[in-house]
Design a protein around this motif. Structure first.
Motif, PDB file in Angstrom:
ATOM      1  N   LEU A  83       0.797  -0.890   0.039  1.00 50.56           N
ATOM      2  CA  LEU A  83       0.258  -0.859   0.515  1.00 50.56           C
ATOM      3  C   LEU A  83       1.212   1.800  -0.305  1.00 50.56           C
ATOM      4  O   LEU A  83       1.569   1.287   0.674  1.00 50.56           O
ATOM      5  CB  LEU A  83      -1.127   0.123   1.219  1.00 50.56           C
ATOM      6  CG  LEU A  83      -1.636   1.276   1.554  1.00 50.56           C
ATOM      7  CD1 LEU A  83      -2.607   1.261   0.259  1.00 50.56           C
ATOM      8  CD2 LEU A  83      -2.059   1.549   2.944  1.00 50.56           C
ATOM      9  N   VAL A  84       0.894   2.211  -1.332  1.00 50.26           N
ATOM     10  CA  VAL A  84       0.942   3.622  -1.336  1.00 50.26           C
ATOM     11  C   VAL A  84       0.091   4.932  -0.864  1.00 50.26           C
ATOM     12  O   VAL A  84      -0.668   4.922  -1.147  1.00 50.26           O
ATOM     13  CB  VAL A  84       1.828   3.646  -2.572  1.00 50.26           C
ATOM     14  CG1 VAL A  84       1.925   5.569  -2.422  1.00 50.26           C
ATOM     15  CG2 VAL A  84       2.625   2.886  -2.589  1.00 50.26           C
ATOM     16  N   VAL A  85       0.327   5.325   0.303  1.00 44.24           N
ATOM     17  CA  VAL A  85      -0.382   6.389   1.065  1.00 44.24           C
ATOM     18  C   VAL A  85       0.666   7.528   0.246  1.00 44.24           C
ATOM     19  O   VAL A  85       1.922   8.220   0.697  1.00 44.24           O
ATOM     20  CB  VAL A  85      -0.236   7.113   2.823  1.00 44.24           C
ATOM     21  CG1 VAL A  85      -1.469   7.885   3.130  1.00 44.24           C
ATOM     22  CG2 VAL A  85      -0.840   5.086   3.317  1.00 44.24           C
ATOM     23  N   ASN A  86      -0.331   7.988  -0.678  1.00 45.11           N
ATOM     24  CA  ASN A  86       0.100   8.344  -1.787  1.00 45.11           C
ATOM     25  C   ASN A  86      -0.297  10.770  -1.804  1.00 45.11           C
ATOM     26  O   ASN A  86      -1.281  10.388  -1.763  1.00 45.11           O
ATOM     27  CB  ASN A  86      -0.074   8.304  -3.089  1.00 45.11           C
ATOM     28  CG  ASN A  86       0.980   8.718  -4.650  1.00 45.11           C
ATOM     29  OD1 ASN A  86       0.954  10.279  -4.655  1.00 45.11           O
ATOM     30  ND2 ASN A  86       0.474   8.347  -5.373  1.00 45.11           N
ATOM     31  N   THR A  87       0.951  11.123  -1.232  1.00 46.91           N
ATOM     32  CA  THR A  87       0.416  12.939  -0.776  1.00 46.91           C
ATOM     33  C   THR A  87       0.921  13.454  -2.383  1.00 46.91           C
ATOM     34  O   THR A  87       1.333  14.674  -2.240  1.00 46.91           O
ATOM     35  CB  THR A  87       1.045  13.122   0.269  1.00 46.91           C
ATOM     36  OG1 THR A  87       2.055  12.903   0.820  1.00 46.91           O
ATOM     37  CG2 THR A  87      -0.609  12.810   1.357  1.00 46.91           C
ATOM     38  N   GLY A  88       1.211  13.185  -3.460  1.00 47.26           N
ATOM     39  CA  GLY A  88       2.335  13.539  -4.352  1.00 47.26           C
ATOM     40  C   GLY A  88       3.554  13.223  -5.068  1.00 47.26           C
ATOM     41  O   GLY A  88       3.009  11.861  -4.922  1.00 47.26           O
ATOM     42  N   TYR A  89       4.129  13.531  -5.918  1.00 48.19           N
ATOM     43  CA  TYR A  89       4.752  13.296  -7.079  1.00 48.19           C
ATOM     44  C   TYR A  89       6.154  12.217  -6.472  1.00 48.19           C
ATOM     45  O   TYR A  89       6.268  11.356  -6.655  1.00 48.19           O
ATOM     46  CB  TYR A  89       6.024  14.631  -7.042  1.00 48.19           C
ATOM     47  CG  TYR A  89       7.146  14.533  -7.599  1.00 48.19           C
ATOM     48  CD1 TYR A  89       7.507  14.525  -9.368  1.00 48.19           C
ATOM     49  CD2 TYR A  89       8.221  13.610  -7.847  1.00 48.19           C
ATOM     50  CE1 TYR A  89       8.224  14.345 -10.517  1.00 48.19           C
ATOM     51  CE2 TYR A  89       9.623  13.884  -8.526  1.00 48.19           C
ATOM     52  CZ  TYR A  89       8.946  14.033 -10.365  1.00 48.19           C
ATOM     53  OH  TYR A  89      10.504  13.839 -10.367  1.00 48.19           O
ATOM     54  N   HIS A 128      -6.715  -4.928   1.272  1.00 48.51           N
ATOM     55  CA  HIS A 128      -5.720  -4.946   0.715  1.00 48.51           C
ATOM     56  C   HIS A 128      -5.280  -5.955   1.345  1.00 48.51           C
ATOM     57  O   HIS A 128      -3.737  -6.658   0.682  1.00 48.51           O
ATOM     58  CB  HIS A 128      -5.207  -4.068  -0.588  1.00 48.51           C
ATOM     59  CG  HIS A 128      -5.771  -2.979  -0.587  1.00 48.51           C
ATOM     60  ND1 HIS A 128      -6.672  -3.519  -2.457  1.00 48.51           N
ATOM     61  CD2 HIS A 128      -5.924  -1.702  -0.770  1.00 48.51           C
ATOM     62  CE1 HIS A 128      -7.406  -2.729  -2.549  1.00 48.51           C
ATOM     63  NE2 HIS A 128      -7.385  -1.482  -1.712  1.00 48.51           N
ATOM     64  N   ALA A 129      -5.236  -5.818   2.503  1.00 45.76           N
ATOM     65  CA  ALA A 129      -4.240  -6.323   3.576  1.00 45.76           C
ATOM     66  C   ALA A 129      -2.338  -6.974   2.736  1.00 45.76           C
ATOM     67  O   ALA A 129      -1.730  -7.420   2.025  1.00 45.76           O
ATOM     68  CB  ALA A 129      -4.297  -8.383   3.526  1.00 45.76           C
ATOM     69  N   PRO A 130      -2.125  -5.728   2.802  1.00 42.51           N
ATOM     70  CA  PRO A 130      -0.064  -5.669   2.185  1.00 42.51           C
ATOM     71  C   PRO A 130       0.493  -5.995   3.417  1.00 42.51           C
ATOM     72  O   PRO A 130       0.246  -6.506   4.610  1.00 42.51           O
ATOM     73  CB  PRO A 130      -0.444  -4.239   2.432  1.00 42.51           C
ATOM     74  CG  PRO A 130      -1.316  -3.336   2.783  1.00 42.51           C
ATOM     75  CD  PRO A 130      -2.667  -4.630   2.958  1.00 42.51           C
TER      76      PRO A 130
END
Ligand code: PMP
Length: 378
Positions: A83-89, A128-130
């Motif tokens: 899982l990626v917690v995505n806050t930008g570039y 997603h159980a990463p």
């Protein structure tokens, strides 16, 4: 006029002591003085990361991108869910790296300038159980700071490894690796660590080290933790070891830079950045500048260009004495600029005020209002 101040979000202005440490003839990687400096630097990393003796610091020639790749390929098998917690570039970059590793990449994101809520992250962890969750502590493209303490705790509760990209945060934003149970915190030398670019740095928890031991698909050889581990352990004991020649100028400089932070104490370092950032935010607000981030970091300000101005003003700001950066996030790149405030400059109200004045004069804003609102960062 004196040289312009380097006020981009890395590389940054460095201390005189670190600068002097870089102005030396190259040493042997087995010289006693080099080994002693390397040992001190590794021990100091645990203090700066607020980690404990069972955590392993890594120092490898390279940048933040290399540190990200090392962590991605040492912790994640091809096919594994992450899982990626995505806050930008830089969240996008992490996701792409993990995809190239063959992982099944799930993301939880937010509108530009915002961060996903804890509830959204929790939902994604359940769905997603990463095996691992990747978080950018401060995304340098948006100035968004995530709630690292809460996210690290959430990952622990779900039995998921947590990895924090601290390139624009470590040694400036409060982070307590051991207390929070964060598994890997990575950074590079050119930001709040206070060195020139050139070192990839990360500290791994016992859980992360165990995950690497259990890995079936080896990472690229030059990034392999198992290859670096005996070398780092030997250096910490001031012994002899070789895998790939370490950067013999930067590591003694790292010893000097980290010693400055350790002497000050991490709570004081974090508070210094908080004070400086609050004062900068007051100044921008008084000058009518609007932040991109809804969760502003202490390490940089990302600010929309005021009406009628754009990136062509970077030259005018430079002429007034400060080097600041243009936009980076592709969705809004032309609409904003970024001012770094980490490391050495946060010790100097004069440097911060000079930056505010340069931005105001370069953009035709009210510098006096900015300076008055800044007050005293101390
Ligand atoms: N992550 C973040 C949050 C960054 O700010 C940067 C660099 N700006 C990187 C990763 C990549 O670091 P480097 O440029 O040293 O490869």
């Amino acid at each position: 006029m004196s040289d312009p101040l380097l006020m981009i979000p890395g590389p940054i202005e460095i201390s005189d002591a670190v600068f002097e440490a870089t102005c030396v003839r190259p040493a042997s990687h087995l010289a006693p003085g080099f080994k002693a400096a390397f040992a001190r630097a590794l021990k100091a990393m645990r203090t700066v990361w607020c980690a404990t003796a069972d955590h392993q610091p890594f120092v490898v020639a390279g940048g933040g991108t290399l540190a990200m790749e090392a962590v991605a390929t040492n912790l994640v098998e091809p096919g594994a869910p992450v899982l990626v917690v995505n806050t930008g570039y830089f969240g996008d970059r992490m996701a792409e790296m993990l995809r190239r590793r063959g992982a099944s990449v799930f993301q939880v994101g937010a509108a530009v300038g915002d961060a996903p809520s804890l509830a959204e992250v929790q939902e994604a962890l359940v769905m997603h159980a990463p095996v691992a969750m990747f978080v950018t502590h401060v995304d340098t493209s948006t100035g968004v700071r995530t709630d690292a303490a809460a996210l690290a705790r959430l990952a622990r509760q779900h039995g998921v490894l947590s990895v924090f990209d601290g390139v624009c945060a470590t040694a400036a934003e409060t982070f307590e690796q051991a207390t929070w149970g964060a598994d890997v915190v990575l950074t590079a030398s050119q930001k709040a660590i206070g060195l020139p670019p050139g070192l990839a740095l990360w500290v791994a928890s016992p859980r992360a080290l165990a995950a690497r031991e259990a890995l079936k698909t080896p990472p690229p050889m030059s990034l392999d933790w198992q290859a670096w581990l005996p070398v780092l352990q030997a250096y910490e004991a001031e012994g002899n070891a070789y895998f790939s020649t370490p950067p013999t100028t930067l590591i003694p400089a790292l010893d000097v830079g980290l010693a400055e932070l350790v002497r000050e104490g991490m709570p004081a370092v974090f508070a210094r950045h908080e004070r400086a950032a609050s004062a900068m935010r007051r100044a921008w607000d008084a000058m009518g500048l609007v932040p991109v981030s809804k969760h502003p970091a202490n390490t940089l300000s990302a600010l929309y260009w005021p009406a009628g101005t754009d990136a062509s003003a970077l030259g005018a700001i430079l002429e007034h004495g400060a080097i600041v950066a243009g936009g980076l996030h592709p969705a809004i790149r032309a609409q904003y600029f970024r001012v770094g405030h980490m490391g050495e400059v946060t010790r100097s109200d004069a440097d911060l005020l000079r930056t505010i004045t340069a931005v105001a004069d370069g953009l035709g804003l009210d510098a006096r209002a900015g300076r008055e609102a800044f007050g005293s960062a101390g």
